[in-house]
Design a protein around this motif. Structure first.
Motif, PDB file in Angstrom:
ATOM      1  N   PRO A  27      38.940  37.039  36.376  1.00 41.89           N
ATOM      2  CA  PRO A  27      38.087  36.219  35.406  1.00 41.89           C
ATOM      3  C   PRO A  27      38.619  36.031  34.150  1.00 41.89           C
ATOM      4  O   PRO A  27      38.944  36.863  33.427  1.00 41.89           O
ATOM      5  CB  PRO A  27      36.683  37.209  35.705  1.00 41.89           C
ATOM      6  CG  PRO A  27      37.087  38.387  35.647  1.00 41.89           C
ATOM      7  CD  PRO A  27      38.537  38.445  36.699  1.00 41.89           C
ATOM      8  N   ILE A  31      37.502  29.821  30.745  1.00 44.16           N
ATOM      9  CA  ILE A  31      38.957  29.003  31.267  1.00 44.16           C
ATOM     10  C   ILE A  31      38.629  28.885  32.674  1.00 44.16           C
ATOM     11  O   ILE A  31      38.769  27.945  33.354  1.00 44.16           O
ATOM     12  CB  ILE A  31      40.038  29.723  30.833  1.00 44.16           C
ATOM     13  CG1 ILE A  31      40.296  29.961  29.355  1.00 44.16           C
ATOM     14  CG2 ILE A  31      41.393  28.939  31.593  1.00 44.16           C
ATOM     15  CD1 ILE A  31      41.438  30.814  28.706  1.00 44.16           C
ATOM     16  N   PRO A  53      33.880  34.263  35.753  1.00 49.53           N
ATOM     17  CA  PRO A  53      33.723  34.915  34.234  1.00 49.53           C
ATOM     18  C   PRO A  53      32.345  35.578  34.162  1.00 49.53           C
ATOM     19  O   PRO A  53      31.568  35.174  34.841  1.00 49.53           O
ATOM     20  CB  PRO A  53      34.103  33.666  33.137  1.00 49.53           C
ATOM     21  CG  PRO A  53      34.634  32.641  33.843  1.00 49.53           C
ATOM     22  CD  PRO A  53      34.195  32.979  35.365  1.00 49.53           C
ATOM     23  N   PHE A  54      32.357  36.507  33.151  1.00 49.70           N
ATOM     24  CA  PHE A  54      31.276  37.474  33.138  1.00 49.70           C
ATOM     25  C   PHE A  54      29.920  36.575  32.987  1.00 49.70           C
ATOM     26  O   PHE A  54      29.907  35.574  32.078  1.00 49.70           O
ATOM     27  CB  PHE A  54      31.151  38.358  32.231  1.00 49.70           C
ATOM     28  CG  PHE A  54      31.478  38.008  30.883  1.00 49.70           C
ATOM     29  CD1 PHE A  54      30.549  37.399  30.033  1.00 49.70           C
ATOM     30  CD2 PHE A  54      32.633  38.284  29.990  1.00 49.70           C
ATOM     31  CE1 PHE A  54      30.447  37.044  28.775  1.00 49.70           C
ATOM     32  CE2 PHE A  54      32.950  37.900  28.855  1.00 49.70           C
ATOM     33  CZ  PHE A  54      31.972  37.386  28.040  1.00 49.70           C
ATOM     34  N   ASN A 108      31.472  44.193  34.988  1.00 48.65           N
ATOM     35  CA  ASN A 108      32.382  44.325  33.919  1.00 48.65           C
ATOM     36  C   ASN A 108      32.303  45.526  33.281  1.00 48.65           C
ATOM     37  O   ASN A 108      31.480  45.848  32.720  1.00 48.65           O
ATOM     38  CB  ASN A 108      32.042  42.923  33.087  1.00 48.65           C
ATOM     39  CG  ASN A 108      33.418  43.046  31.974  1.00 48.65           C
ATOM     40  OD1 ASN A 108      33.500  43.779  31.457  1.00 48.65           O
ATOM     41  ND2 ASN A 108      33.661  41.634  31.695  1.00 48.65           N
ATOM     42  N   LYS A 151      35.403  46.235  37.480  1.00 44.41           N
ATOM     43  CA  LYS A 151      36.527  45.828  36.696  1.00 44.41           C
ATOM     44  C   LYS A 151      36.773  46.675  35.618  1.00 44.41           C
ATOM     45  O   LYS A 151      35.573  46.467  34.570  1.00 44.41           O
ATOM     46  CB  LYS A 151      36.840  44.419  36.613  1.00 44.41           C
ATOM     47  CG  LYS A 151      37.874  43.942  35.912  1.00 44.41           C
ATOM     48  CD  LYS A 151      38.243  42.345  36.078  1.00 44.41           C
ATOM     49  CE  LYS A 151      39.625  42.104  35.179  1.00 44.41           C
ATOM     50  NZ  LYS A 151      39.279  41.924  33.763  1.00 44.41           N
ATOM     51  N   TYR A 188      44.225  43.544  24.274  1.00 45.20           N
ATOM     52  CA  TYR A 188      45.396  43.174  25.271  1.00 45.20           C
ATOM     53  C   TYR A 188      46.832  43.617  24.442  1.00 45.20           C
ATOM     54  O   TYR A 188      47.795  42.954  24.979  1.00 45.20           O
ATOM     55  CB  TYR A 188      45.346  41.663  25.645  1.00 45.20           C
ATOM     56  CG  TYR A 188      43.865  41.355  26.258  1.00 45.20           C
ATOM     57  CD1 TYR A 188      43.816  42.016  27.500  1.00 45.20           C
ATOM     58  CD2 TYR A 188      42.970  40.965  25.381  1.00 45.20           C
ATOM     59  CE1 TYR A 188      42.603  41.741  27.987  1.00 45.20           C
ATOM     60  CE2 TYR A 188      41.607  40.820  26.228  1.00 45.20           C
ATOM     61  CZ  TYR A 188      41.513  41.165  27.521  1.00 45.20           C
ATOM     62  OH  TYR A 188      40.351  40.972  28.094  1.00 45.20           O
ATOM     63  N   ASN A 211      45.897  45.421  37.779  1.00 47.16           N
ATOM     64  CA  ASN A 211      45.550  44.013  36.733  1.00 47.16           C
ATOM     65  C   ASN A 211      46.311  44.473  35.539  1.00 47.16           C
ATOM     66  O   ASN A 211      45.933  45.500  34.907  1.00 47.16           O
ATOM     67  CB  ASN A 211      44.280  43.738  36.575  1.00 47.16           C
ATOM     68  CG  ASN A 211      44.003  42.839  35.360  1.00 47.16           C
ATOM     69  OD1 ASN A 211      43.182  43.051  34.513  1.00 47.16           O
ATOM     70  ND2 ASN A 211      44.544  41.593  35.471  1.00 47.16           N
ATOM     71  N   PHE A 215      53.509  38.657  35.132  1.00 44.88           N
ATOM     72  CA  PHE A 215      53.872  37.379  34.621  1.00 44.88           C
ATOM     73  C   PHE A 215      54.829  36.618  35.640  1.00 44.88           C
ATOM     74  O   PHE A 215      55.011  35.259  35.187  1.00 44.88           O
ATOM     75  CB  PHE A 215      54.245  37.305  33.151  1.00 44.88           C
ATOM     76  CG  PHE A 215      53.216  37.821  32.196  1.00 44.88           C
ATOM     77  CD1 PHE A 215      51.864  37.415  32.311  1.00 44.88           C
ATOM     78  CD2 PHE A 215      53.445  38.627  31.294  1.00 44.88           C
ATOM     79  CE1 PHE A 215      50.706  37.862  31.540  1.00 44.88           C
ATOM     80  CE2 PHE A 215      52.558  39.030  30.411  1.00 44.88           C
ATOM     81  CZ  PHE A 215      51.195  38.635  30.579  1.00 44.88           C
ATOM     82  N   LEU A 232      45.541  38.501  39.073  1.00 41.85           N
ATOM     83  CA  LEU A 232      46.465  37.844  38.091  1.00 41.85           C
ATOM     84  C   LEU A 232      45.498  37.265  37.011  1.00 41.85           C
ATOM     85  O   LEU A 232      44.666  36.476  37.640  1.00 41.85           O
ATOM     86  CB  LEU A 232      47.469  37.062  38.871  1.00 41.85           C
ATOM     87  CG  LEU A 232      48.270  37.399  39.829  1.00 41.85           C
ATOM     88  CD1 LEU A 232      48.928  36.520  40.605  1.00 41.85           C
ATOM     89  CD2 LEU A 232      49.350  38.314  39.115  1.00 41.85           C
ATOM     90  N   ARG A 234      46.638  36.007  32.811  1.00 44.50           N
ATOM     91  CA  ARG A 234      47.410  35.057  32.224  1.00 44.50           C
ATOM     92  C   ARG A 234      48.637  34.272  32.947  1.00 44.50           C
ATOM     93  O   ARG A 234      48.895  33.438  32.787  1.00 44.50           O
ATOM     94  CB  ARG A 234      47.703  35.625  30.968  1.00 44.50           C
ATOM     95  CG  ARG A 234      46.518  35.809  30.063  1.00 44.50           C
ATOM     96  CD  ARG A 234      46.989  36.902  28.720  1.00 44.50           C
ATOM     97  NE  ARG A 234      47.164  38.271  29.304  1.00 44.50           N
ATOM     98  CZ  ARG A 234      47.535  39.292  28.616  1.00 44.50           C
ATOM     99  NH1 ARG A 234      47.542  38.990  27.531  1.00 44.50           N
ATOM    100  NH2 ARG A 234      47.814  40.457  29.077  1.00 44.50           N
ATOM    101  N   GLU A 282      42.897  25.061  25.134  1.00 43.83           N
ATOM    102  CA  GLU A 282      43.022  26.351  25.238  1.00 43.83           C
ATOM    103  C   GLU A 282      43.656  26.775  26.423  1.00 43.83           C
ATOM    104  O   GLU A 282      44.583  27.823  26.349  1.00 43.83           O
ATOM    105  CB  GLU A 282      41.400  27.072  25.366  1.00 43.83           C
ATOM    106  CG  GLU A 282      41.706  28.676  25.370  1.00 43.83           C
ATOM    107  CD  GLU A 282      40.224  29.241  25.508  1.00 43.83           C
ATOM    108  OE1 GLU A 282      39.144  28.555  25.684  1.00 43.83           O
ATOM    109  OE2 GLU A 282      40.011  30.491  25.554  1.00 43.83           O
ATOM    110  N   TYR A 286      48.291  28.576  27.432  1.00 41.88           N
ATOM    111  CA  TYR A 286      49.009  29.449  28.317  1.00 41.88           C
ATOM    112  C   TYR A 286      50.228  28.518  29.093  1.00 41.88           C
ATOM    113  O   TYR A 286      51.310  28.992  29.187  1.00 41.88           O
ATOM    114  CB  TYR A 286      48.175  29.706  29.446  1.00 41.88           C
ATOM    115  CG  TYR A 286      47.207  30.913  29.010  1.00 41.88           C
ATOM    116  CD1 TYR A 286      47.342  32.222  28.595  1.00 41.88           C
ATOM    117  CD2 TYR A 286      45.750  30.164  28.292  1.00 41.88           C
ATOM    118  CE1 TYR A 286      46.510  32.955  27.799  1.00 41.88           C
ATOM    119  CE2 TYR A 286      44.865  31.385  27.686  1.00 41.88           C
ATOM    120  CZ  TYR A 286      45.105  32.652  27.520  1.00 41.88           C
ATOM    121  OH  TYR A 286      44.166  33.587  26.964  1.00 41.88           O
TER     122      TYR A 286
END
Ligand SMILES: Cc1cc2nc3c(=O)[nH]c(=O)nc-3n(C[C@H](O)[C@H](O)[C@H](O)COP(=O)(O)O)c2cc1C
Length: 319
Positions: A27, A31, A53-54, A108, A151, A188, A211, A215, A232, A234, A282, A286
Motif C-alpha cells: 500500500p 499512489i 493505502p490506509f 496498519n 503490516k 525509511y 517487505n 528493488f 514490493l 517502491r 509523484e 520513482y
C-alpha cells in the motif's frame, strides 16, 4: 501468457510451489489508488494481491467519501488496509468490509508520520505494548471477523523490541504478518534489519511476508527463495514489471500505454488537470530511475502545468 518470476523459480527448481512465494503490491498512500491498481493489473502481471493505502477509521465510524472509494466497488485480489487507534473500531471496520465481500482486512502498524503516531495509530500502536495487547483483545473479542493480517515495523525506537512484539503477535490468530524490519524512528532510512525480521518469523505461528528495499530481480529471487512471500513497494513503482522477474526495459513497449491510461483514469475522476499532474509527478519521482540520462526532460516534466506539456515531456523521456 507471460511467465512471472514465481513460475520461473518453480521451473528452475528454486521455488517449490506458488504457495511458497507470493508477491504483494505494498500500500502506498496517494499512489497505489484504485485507478493505479486497475491500470497496473491490466498491463503487468506477477502480483498476487494488492493492498489499499490506509483507510482512516475514527471512533465515529464515519468514513470520508474519498476513503470509501478505496474499497467500493469491490475489488478482487485486494486487501483493504485500516489505520485506527482502537481495537473495537478496527473490528467494526473489518466486519463492515467483510459484509462487502472482503475476506481479509489488514491493520496498519507501520505508518511513521508524526501526525499519525501521536494519535496512537500506525507505528504509534507499537510504542506501548500493553495498549497493543488491549487493542488485539478488543479486536478478537468480536465474533464474525474476516481474516486479519497485520503490516508492522519491528519496533518503535529499538530493534530489540522485535522479540516482545513477536510474543504479542503470537498470541492472536493472524492470517499473516507482513514485516517491514525498520523501527518507526528510522522512517525509511538505513537498511532493513534482517535479524529482527528473523526473530519475528521464528516466534509467530502464521506465515510471515518480507517487505523492504527489494528493488531488483536478483534480490526479489533471493527473497522468494527464503520467505513465505514478499511485498514490493517502491521497487514496483520504479519498475512496474518487477513482479514478472524483469528489470525495467523501455523497449518492452508497455510503459507509454500504461501512463496514458493512468492519465485518462485520473482525468475522469479528479477535478482538474493540476491535481492529475500532481499525482503523476509523484509517481514519476520513482519511475525516473528507469530512465538514466533524461534529467533535462524530467525537469520539463516536473515543470509541466498542462496535460499537453506533461504528455510531450513523457514522450521525450520514453522514446
Ligand atoms: C509514499 C508512500 C506511501 C505509503 N503508504 C503506506 C500505506 O498507506 N500503508 C502502509 O502500510 N504503508 C505505506 N507505505 C509503506 C510501504 O507500504 C512500504 O512498507 C515501504 O515503502 C517499504 O517497502 P519498499 O522498500 O518495498 O518500498 C508507504 C510508503 C511510501 C513511500
Amino acid at each position: 501468457m507471460e511467465r512471472n518470476v514465481k513460475d520461473k523459480l518453480i521451473l528452475t527448481g528454486i521455488s517449490g510451489s506458488a504457495e511458497m512465494s507470493k508477491i504483494y503490491f505494498a500500500p502506498m498512500e496517494g499512489i497505489t489508488t484504485p485507478v493505479y491498481r486497475k491500470v497496473h493489473k491490466k498491463y503487468y502481471s506477477g502480483v498476487d494481491r494488492y493492498f489499499s493505502p490506509f483507510i482512516v477509521v475514527t471512533s465515529t465510524h464515519n468514513l470520508k467519501k474519498r476513503e470509501t472509494r478505496e474499497y467500493i466497488p469491490f475489488e478482487e485480489n485486494m486487501t483493504p488496509q485500516i489505520l485506527t487507534s482502537g481495537g473495537g473500531d478496527f473490528a467494526w471496520a473489518a466486519k463492515m468490509l467483510k459484509g462487502l465481500g472482503y475476506r481479509e482486512v489488514n491493520l496498519n502498524l507501520g505508518c511513521p508520520a508524526a501526525t499519525v503516531v501521536t494519535k496512537g495509530k500506525g507505528a504509534g500502536l507499537l510504542r506501548d505494548k500493553d495498549k497493543l495487547r488491549r487493542f488485539f483483545e478488543d479486536t478478537f473479542s468480536e465474533s464474525d471477523l474476516p481474516d486479519i493480517s497485520i503490516k508492522t515495523r519491528c519496533g518503535f525506537v529499538y530493534h530489540d523490541e522485535a522479540e516482545e512484539l513477536a510474543e504479542i503477535f503470537a498470541d492472536y490468530p493472524f492470517k499473516e504478518i507482513i514485516v517491514h524490519p525498520r523501527v518507526r524512528e528510522e522512517f525509511y532510512q538505513g537498511t532493513p534489519d534482517l535479524k529482527s525480521f528473523d526473530i519475528i518469523k521464528s516466534k509467530v505461528k502464521c506465515p510471515v511476508v518480507y517487505n523492504g528495499d527489494i528493488f531488483d530481480v536478483h534480490s526479489l529471487k533471493e527473497c522468494l527463495e527464503k520467505e513465505d512471500g514478499v511485498m514490493l513497494g517502491r521497487g514496483l513503482l520504479r519498475n512496474p514489471m518487477l513482479a514478472e522477474g524483469k528489470e525495467f526495459d523501455v523497449k518492452d513497449g508497455r510503459i507509454e500505454d500504461f501512463l496514458d491510461e493512468l492519465y485518462d483514469g485520473y482525468i475522469r475522476i479528479m477535478s482538474g488537470e493540476r491535481d492529475v499532474l500532481f499525482k503523476l509527478k509523484e509517481l514519476w519521482t520513482y519511475l525516473i530511475t528507469g530512465f538514466p540520462g533524461r534529467d533535462e526532460d524530467y525537469k520539463r516534466l516536473m515543470k509541466a502545468s498542462t496535460g499537453t506539456e506533461y504528455k510531450a515531456a513523457v514522450r521525450r523521456i520514453v522514446e
